[in-house]
Write an enzyme that holds these catalytic residues in place. Structure first.
Site, mmCIF file in Angstrom:
data_model
loop_
_atom_site.group_PDB
_atom_site.id
_atom_site.type_symbol
_atom_site.label_atom_id
_atom_site.label_comp_id
_atom_site.label_asym_id
_atom_site.label_seq_id
_atom_site.Cartn_x
_atom_site.Cartn_y
_atom_site.Cartn_z
ATOM 1 N N ASP A 1 -8.136 -4.785 -6.096
ATOM 2 C CA ASP A 1 -7.784 -3.700 -5.183
ATOM 3 C C ASP A 1 -8.818 -2.589 -5.310
ATOM 4 O O ASP A 1 -9.095 -2.112 -6.409
ATOM 5 C CB ASP A 1 -6.390 -3.175 -5.537
ATOM 6 C CG ASP A 1 -5.789 -2.268 -4.468
ATOM 7 O OD1 ASP A 1 -6.534 -1.457 -3.884
ATOM 8 O OD2 ASP A 1 -4.582 -2.380 -4.218
ATOM 9 N N HIS B 1 -6.928 -5.270 -1.616
ATOM 10 C CA HIS B 1 -5.838 -4.350 -1.326
ATOM 11 C C HIS B 1 -4.824 -5.015 -0.395
ATOM 12 O O HIS B 1 -5.101 -5.233 0.781
ATOM 13 C CB HIS B 1 -6.382 -3.073 -0.703
ATOM 14 C CG HIS B 1 -5.335 -2.031 -0.477
ATOM 15 N ND1 HIS B 1 -4.528 -1.558 -1.482
ATOM 16 C CD2 HIS B 1 -4.947 -1.376 0.657
ATOM 17 C CE1 HIS B 1 -3.690 -0.654 -0.988
ATOM 18 N NE2 HIS B 1 -3.929 -0.533 0.296
ATOM 19 N N SER C 1 0.842 -1.188 0.000
ATOM 20 C CA SER C 1 0.000 0.000 0.000
ATOM 21 C C SER C 1 0.884 1.247 0.000
ATOM 22 O O SER C 1 1.722 1.409 -0.883
ATOM 23 C CB SER C 1 -0.952 -0.026 1.205
ATOM 24 O OG SER C 1 -1.900 1.022 1.131
#
Length: 618
Positions: A472, A509, A225
Site C-alpha cells: 500500500d 492500496h 481505504s
C-alpha cells in the site's frame, strides 16, 4: 510536536522486528493529544463468553415505489423504482431484481461558507432478501454517492447486492463539487469524519422495515481505504448498530498519513532529476519504474525463498525486513544512474520514506512501511508521486479538511508549492488542533476513539475482519499490524476471538499489484458472525487474463492466471508444503519458524448464508 506511542518491541507471538519503525495506534497517543482516552480505562473481561449471534432469515420485498413517501425526520426521497434483473451486471453475471431508492438527509445552509449541504444516499433493496443490511462505506474524500451494490474491493466476483444484502451508499455529507472546500464548514467535516454514518444508520434500518415489513436481522459495515476508516470508526462509535465490520486498507490515521505524504514528496524532490520539480513526472524521477523494478528484484532475490518456494512472492513480510538491506542488496551507482543501481542519496531517501515520516526533532509523524516487491506497481507510484502534490488528494486534504484553522483558498492555485514547502514542525500539529469554530480536531473526528477498546463490539458477539496490502502506497500495513497487536495485548492475547487481521503480500492500496488480491472477505465475515466459523485463512486468487471480475494487468506472465494463496491470520504466514505451486492447497498458515495451524483452504468462501465451507474454528 506530535506525540506518538512507539510499539516496535518484539511481540512474543511473532510481531514486527524491533528495527522496524512502527508504532501502535494506541491509547497513549490519543490520551496525550486529544484527551479521548481515560488513563484508567478498565481492562476487558476476556474470560466472559462471547455470545453467538443467530443467522439472518430471508425475506421478500413488499414495497418499492411507495417508499417515495417514506417519512423519517429530515429525510427526502427523490426516487424509488424497481430495477429489473439484469439491469446491473457484475463480473459478467446479472444482478437480481431490486428496488432503487435515492434521497438525502439534513439539508442545510452553512453559516460559515454559505454552501447548501446535505447527506446524499442511495439504497438498493433486493427482491430476494437475505435479511441483512450492509453500509457500503466509500473511499477518498467522499462527495459521490457510489452505486449501492456492496462492492468493497475491485474485481469482486459477487457483491453484497448479489448476496442478498440491502445496501446503502452515501456521499458523507457533501457533493463532489464541494470537494475539498467542504472542509471550511465545521459540520461537513464532522459528517465526513463520522456523523454521516451515525445519521444514516437508523434511517436505513427504518427504510428496510418499510420495504420488507421488518428490520434487518443482521447489520454489516464494510469499505476500503477511507471506507475502511469509516468501518474502523464505526467499530468504536457505532458498535451497537452493527454485527460485522470489514475494513480493507483502512486509513484509520488518515490525517497523519496525509501529512506523511507531503513530507514524502519533499524527500523525493531532494533526489529528483528535475530541479525545481514542476509536477508528478519530475517527482517520479527520484525513483522511476526501472529502479523500482531493480529494488523489487533485489527483495525477491533475498526473501522469496523464506516461505520455502521461489514463486516471485514474499509471504514472510516481517522476515524479509530483517534480512533485506537496500544498502547491501542493491548496487550503488558510481557515479552514473543507468537503471542498474541507485545513488547513495537515493538509498538514504528510500530508507527514510519507508522508515516513516518524522519532524526535525526525530519524532514520528506516521508509521513505517514494509519494503515489498509491490512497489513496482503504477498505483504505488501514483500515491507517492502524484497524490502527494496534486489538487485532488493530500495537499488539499491536509490544508482544508484536516487543519484547524483551514488554509486560505488561494492555496488551490499551487498545491505543489504547498506540499513542497509544508513545514511539518509548525503545520503538522494543526491536525490535532481545535478552536471556537472547528471544535473537534481532525485526529478526533477522523480516527476511531479508543481504537483498541472494542468491548461493545466483543460483548455483543459482533466480529471484525481487517485486510491490508503490504505494498500500500498511502496507508501502511505496519500501522494496521501495530493496531492489531495493541488490541491483542489489551484483550490478553485473545483478540482473535472477535477480530482477525490479514496481510496481502504484494497488494497495493485496496487492490492491484503483483498479488492474489481477490478474496471473499464479506462471505467470511458472515460465516463468522452468524455461523461461528472463525476464518483461519481466506483463499485469495490472482485476476490474470481471462478471469472474470476484471483483470489485474500487474500479474506477472510467469504466474497462472488464477494463482491462489491463503491469506493467513496475522502473524501467521503462508508456507509452502507440497503440491501445485499455483494452488493455495499447497500451503499452510504457520509461524515463520514453521510451526502453527490453519490450512490453505481456510474459510474464505463463505456463501453469505452463515454456512462457511472452510474448517475455521466454530
Amino acid at each position: 510536536m506530535i506525540t506518538r506511542f512507539r510499539g516496535a518491541e518484539q511481540a512474543p507471538d511473532g510481531g514486527r522486528h524491533p528495527r522496524r519503525l512502527v508504532y501502535a495506534a494506541a491509547l497513549a497517543a490519543l490520551t496525550l493529544t486529544t484527551g479521548l482516552v481515560s488513563a484508567s480505562a478498565s481492562q476487558p473481561e476476556t474470560s466472559k463468553k462471547i455470545p453467538q449471534l443467530s443467522a439472518a432469515q430471508p425475506g421478500t420485498l413488499a414495497e418499492c415505489t411507495g417508499l417515495a413517501a417514506f417519512d423519517f425526520g429530515t429525510t427526502t426521497i427523490a426516487r424509488a423504482e424497481i430495477v429489473p434483473a439484469g439491469g446491473l451486471t457484475n463480473a459478467g453475471a446479472p444482478v437480481g431484481e431490486h428496488c432503487l431508492v435515492q434521497g438525502q438527509m439534513n439539508e442545510r445552509i452553512s453559516p460559515v461558507d454559505g454552501q447548501t449541504y446535505a447527506i446524499g444516499f442511495e439504497m438498493r433493496l433486493p427482491v430476494d432478501w437475505s435479511g441483512r443490511y450492509l453500509y457500503q462505506a466509500n473511499g477518498g474524500t467522499d462527495g459521490r454517492v457510489a452505486p449501492a451494490v456492496g462492492a468493497i474491493t475491485g474485481g469482486q466476483l459477487e457483491n453484497g447486492l448479489q448476496m442478498g444484502f440491502a445496501v446503502l451508499s452515501s456521499d458523507a455529507g457533501h457533493s463532489g463539487a464541494q470537494n475539498p472546500l467542504f472542509g471550511l464548514d465545521p459540520q461537513a467535516r464532522l459528517d465526513y469524519g463520522y456523523q454521516a454514518v451515525g445519521t444514516l444508520t437508523p434511517m436505513a434500518k427504518e427504510l428496510i422495515k418499510a420495504a420488507y415489513g421488518r428490520g434487518p436481522d443482521r447489520s454489516y459495515i464494510a469499505g476500503g481505504s477511507n471506507g475502511g476508516r469509516h468501518t474502523m470508526v464505526a467499530s468504536t462509535r457505532y458498535a451497537q448498530e452493527y454485527d460485522g465490520f470489514l475494513a480493507v486498507a483502512p486509513g484509520f490515521n488518515l490525517p497523519q498519513a496525509a501529512v506523511a505524504q507531503l513530507w514524502g514528496a519533499q524527500q523525493w524532490a531532494s533526489v529528483a532529476a528535475a530541479t525545481p520539480v514542476t509536477g508528478p513526472a519530475d517527482l517520479e524521477t527520484a525513483f522511476p519504474a526501472v529502479e523500482r523494478q531493480l529494488v523489487a528484484d533485489a527483495i525477491i532475490a533475498r526473501c522469496d525463498g523464506l516461505d520455502r518456494l521461489e514463486d516471485g512472492m514474499v509471504q514472510n513480510i516481517d522476515g524479509c525486513q530483517e534480512v533485506f538491506s537496500i544498502d547491501r542488496d542493491v548496487p550503488t551507482c558510481a557515479p552514473v544512474r543507468d537503471g542498474t543501481c541507485l545513488t547513495a542519496e537515493q538509498k538514504k531517501v528510500i530508507a527514510a520514506v519507508f522508515a516513516g515520516a518524522r519532524n526535525s526533532a526525530g519524532e514520528e509523524l506516521y508509521s513505517s512501511f514494509p519494503l515489498d516487491p509491490g512497489i513496482v506497481s503504477p498505483g504505488w507510484a501514483s500515491w507517492k508521486f502524484t497524490s502527494s502534490i496534486d489538487s485532488n488528494r493530500d495537499p488539499v486534504s491536509v490544508g482544508f479538511i484536516f487543519s484547524s484553522p483551514p488554509e486560505d483558498v488561494s492555496m488551490l492555485k499551487d498545491t505543489l508549492g504547498y506540499a513542497l514547502n509544508y513545514d511539518v514542525d509548525t503545520q503538522a500539529p494543526q491536525i490535532f488542533a481545535a478552536d471556537g469554530v472547528y471544535t473537534e480536531s481532525a485526529m478526533s473526528f477522523m480516527t476511531p476513539p479508543n481504537p483498541t477498546q472494542l468491548d461493545t463490539l466483543r460483548g455483543r458477539g459482533a466480529k471484525m475482519i481487517v485486510v491490508h496490502g503490504a505494498a500500500d502506497g498511502v496507508f501502511s500495513s505496519d500501522d494496521t499490524a501495530a493496531w492489531y497487536r495493541s488490541v491483542d495485548s489489551r484483550y490478553k492475547k485473545k483478540a482473535d476471538e472477535f477480530v482477525r487481521y490479514f496481510e496481502v503480500p504484494g497488494m497495493g492500496h485496496v487492490r492491484g499489484g503483483p498479488a492474489t488480491d481477490q478474496f471473499d472477505g464479506l462471505g467470511a465475515l458472515v460465516s463468522w458472525v452468524e455461523g461461528g466459523y472463525a476464518p483461519e485463512s481466506m483463499v485469495a486468487t490472482a485476476r490474470g487474463a481471462g478471469n472474470p471480475g476484471g483483470v489485474n494487468p500487474e500479474i506477472p506472465a510467469s504466474w497462472s492466471a488464477d494463482r491462489s494463496r491463503p491469506l493467513c491470520v496475522y502473524p501467521l504466514i503462508a508456507q509452502y508444503k507440497k503440491g501445485d505451486p499455483e494452488s493455495a492447497d499447497s500451503f499452510k498458515c504457520e509461524n515463520s519458524n514453521g510451526n502453527g495451524n490453519g490450512n490453505g483452504n481456510g474459510n474464505g468462501n463463505g456463501n453469505g448464508n452463515g454456512n462457511g465451507n472452510g474448517n475455521g474454528r466454530p
